[in-house]
Design a protein around this motif. Structure first.
Motif, mmCIF file in Angstrom:
data_model
loop_
_atom_site.group_PDB
_atom_site.id
_atom_site.type_symbol
_atom_site.label_atom_id
_atom_site.label_comp_id
_atom_site.label_asym_id
_atom_site.label_seq_id
_atom_site.Cartn_x
_atom_site.Cartn_y
_atom_site.Cartn_z
ATOM 1 N N VAL A 28 1.153 -0.902 -0.180
ATOM 2 C CA VAL A 28 0.234 0.295 -0.085
ATOM 3 C C VAL A 28 1.125 1.301 -0.324
ATOM 4 O O VAL A 28 1.522 1.186 0.664
ATOM 5 N N VAL A 29 0.707 2.203 -1.174
ATOM 6 C CA VAL A 29 0.988 3.283 -1.169
ATOM 7 C C VAL A 29 -0.033 4.514 0.062
ATOM 8 O O VAL A 29 -0.640 4.222 -1.308
ATOM 9 N N VAL A 30 0.599 5.731 0.624
ATOM 10 C CA VAL A 30 -0.352 6.800 1.217
ATOM 11 C C VAL A 30 0.091 8.075 0.351
ATOM 12 O O VAL A 30 1.701 8.543 0.150
ATOM 13 N N LEU A 31 -0.429 8.505 -0.242
ATOM 14 C CA LEU A 31 0.119 9.883 -1.407
ATOM 15 C C LEU A 31 -0.992 11.073 -1.029
ATOM 16 O O LEU A 31 -2.157 10.895 0.137
ATOM 17 N N GLY A 45 -10.206 11.781 2.158
ATOM 18 C CA GLY A 45 -9.282 10.961 2.031
ATOM 19 C C GLY A 45 -10.165 9.593 0.894
ATOM 20 O O GLY A 45 -11.254 9.727 1.189
ATOM 21 N N LEU A 46 -9.404 8.618 0.358
ATOM 22 C CA LEU A 46 -9.918 7.327 -0.482
ATOM 23 C C LEU A 46 -9.184 6.467 -0.783
ATOM 24 O O LEU A 46 -7.034 6.534 -0.582
ATOM 25 N N TYR A 47 -9.368 5.291 -0.482
ATOM 26 C CA TYR A 47 -8.606 3.766 -0.350
ATOM 27 C C TYR A 47 -9.129 3.095 -1.748
ATOM 28 O O TYR A 47 -10.127 3.820 -1.441
ATOM 29 N N GLU A 48 -8.295 2.995 -1.968
ATOM 30 C CA GLU A 48 -8.550 2.606 -3.268
ATOM 31 C C GLU A 48 -7.216 1.158 -3.809
ATOM 32 O O GLU A 48 -6.477 1.163 -3.471
ATOM 33 N N GLY A 49 -8.145 -0.263 -3.724
ATOM 34 C CA GLY A 49 -7.140 -1.018 -4.115
ATOM 35 C C GLY A 49 -8.044 -2.123 -3.588
ATOM 36 O O GLY A 49 -9.243 -2.386 -3.770
ATOM 37 N N THR A 50 -7.634 -3.904 -3.347
ATOM 38 C CA THR A 50 -8.482 -4.809 -3.080
ATOM 39 C C THR A 50 -8.005 -5.107 -0.620
ATOM 40 O O THR A 50 -6.629 -5.355 -0.937
ATOM 41 N N PRO A 51 -8.619 -4.784 0.187
ATOM 42 C CA PRO A 51 -8.423 -5.081 1.091
ATOM 43 C C PRO A 51 -8.224 -6.304 1.464
ATOM 44 O O PRO A 51 -8.006 -7.037 0.790
ATOM 45 N N LEU A 52 -6.742 -6.146 2.584
ATOM 46 C CA LEU A 52 -6.408 -7.401 2.608
ATOM 47 C C LEU A 52 -7.542 -8.696 3.276
ATOM 48 O O LEU A 52 -7.368 -9.736 3.203
ATOM 49 N N PRO A 64 0.004 -1.409 -6.384
ATOM 50 C CA PRO A 64 -0.339 -1.449 -4.369
ATOM 51 C C PRO A 64 -1.213 -0.941 -5.002
ATOM 52 O O PRO A 64 -2.130 0.217 -4.694
ATOM 53 N N ASP A 65 -2.159 -1.144 -3.686
ATOM 54 C CA ASP A 65 -3.841 -0.203 -3.270
ATOM 55 C C ASP A 65 -2.802 1.002 -2.917
ATOM 56 O O ASP A 65 -1.908 1.907 -2.676
ATOM 57 N N ARG A 66 -3.989 2.417 -2.714
ATOM 58 C CA ARG A 66 -3.408 3.251 -2.942
ATOM 59 C C ARG A 66 -4.542 4.146 -1.525
ATOM 60 O O ARG A 66 -5.753 4.156 -1.935
ATOM 61 N N ILE A 67 -3.311 4.479 -0.543
ATOM 62 C CA ILE A 67 -4.632 6.149 0.275
ATOM 63 C C ILE A 67 -4.060 7.141 -0.313
ATOM 64 O O ILE A 67 -2.786 7.575 0.010
ATOM 65 N N THR A 68 -4.536 8.183 -0.539
ATOM 66 C CA THR A 68 -5.161 9.293 -1.112
ATOM 67 C C THR A 68 -5.208 9.954 -0.025
ATOM 68 O O THR A 68 -6.873 10.071 -0.029
ATOM 69 N N VAL A 69 -4.761 10.695 0.673
ATOM 70 C CA VAL A 69 -5.267 12.100 1.543
ATOM 71 C C VAL A 69 -5.092 13.463 0.616
ATOM 72 O O VAL A 69 -4.204 13.892 -0.007
ATOM 73 N N PHE A 70 -6.155 13.681 1.220
ATOM 74 C CA PHE A 70 -7.040 15.219 -0.080
ATOM 75 C C PHE A 70 -6.491 17.125 1.008
ATOM 76 O O PHE A 70 -7.147 16.949 1.519
ATOM 77 N N ARG A 71 -5.362 17.052 0.458
ATOM 78 C CA ARG A 71 -4.680 18.739 1.173
ATOM 79 C C ARG A 71 -6.565 19.704 0.610
ATOM 80 O O ARG A 71 -6.270 20.408 1.933
ATOM 81 N N ASN A 72 -6.451 20.657 -0.095
ATOM 82 C CA ASN A 72 -7.276 21.525 -0.218
ATOM 83 C C ASN A 72 -9.093 21.558 0.559
ATOM 84 O O ASN A 72 -9.102 22.490 1.350
ATOM 85 N N PRO A 73 -9.682 20.013 0.603
ATOM 86 C CA PRO A 73 -10.405 19.632 0.960
ATOM 87 C C PRO A 73 -10.515 20.085 2.822
ATOM 88 O O PRO A 73 -11.375 20.413 3.270
#
Length: 113
Positions: A28-31, A45-52, A64-73
């Motif tokens: 998993v990568v966090v962006l 925030g958003l999780y994209e991928g296949t849970p364990l 890799p799964d992706r966790i993205t945290v959105f700054r402006n919102p």
């Protein structure tokens, strides 16, 4: 809050995850992105991928799964630095929980909704 400071807040939130859980996170990568999807501009925030909990042998070799945290919102709903740091921590925990297969309903019950 600068992008660098925001990224530091995300890094600190990840560092606050208990090591036992951090070691279980797999592929998993966090962006950090400035803005979320156009159809959900207020998303923090958003999780994209296949849970364990849903991975099978067919999952092997996937990106890799992706966790993205959105700054402006996030900045838009917070009033000061302390509130941003707290909201980032909640968002990171929420999205990491999705990686472990915990759905939104259960997160609401646990107070992480």
């Amino acid at each position: 809050m600068s992008r660098e400071d925001f990224e530091d807040a995300v890094r600190d939130a990840l560092d606050s995850i208990p090591p036992e859980l951090g070691e279980l996170m797999d592929n998993v990568v966090v962006l950090v992105e400035d803005d979320g999807p156009e159809d959900e501009p207020a998303l923090l925030g958003l999780y994209e991928g296949t849970p364990l909990t849903e991975r099978t042998d067919a999952w092997f070799g996937s990106l890799p799964d992706r966790i993205t945290v959105f700054r402006n919102p996030t900045l838009a709903v917070c009033h000061d630095r302390a509130e941003v740091v707290e909201e980032v921590a909640v968002t990171v925990v929420h999205e990491v929980a999705h990686h472990f297969g915990i759905d939104d309903e259960r997160l609401e019950e646990l107070g992480w909704g």
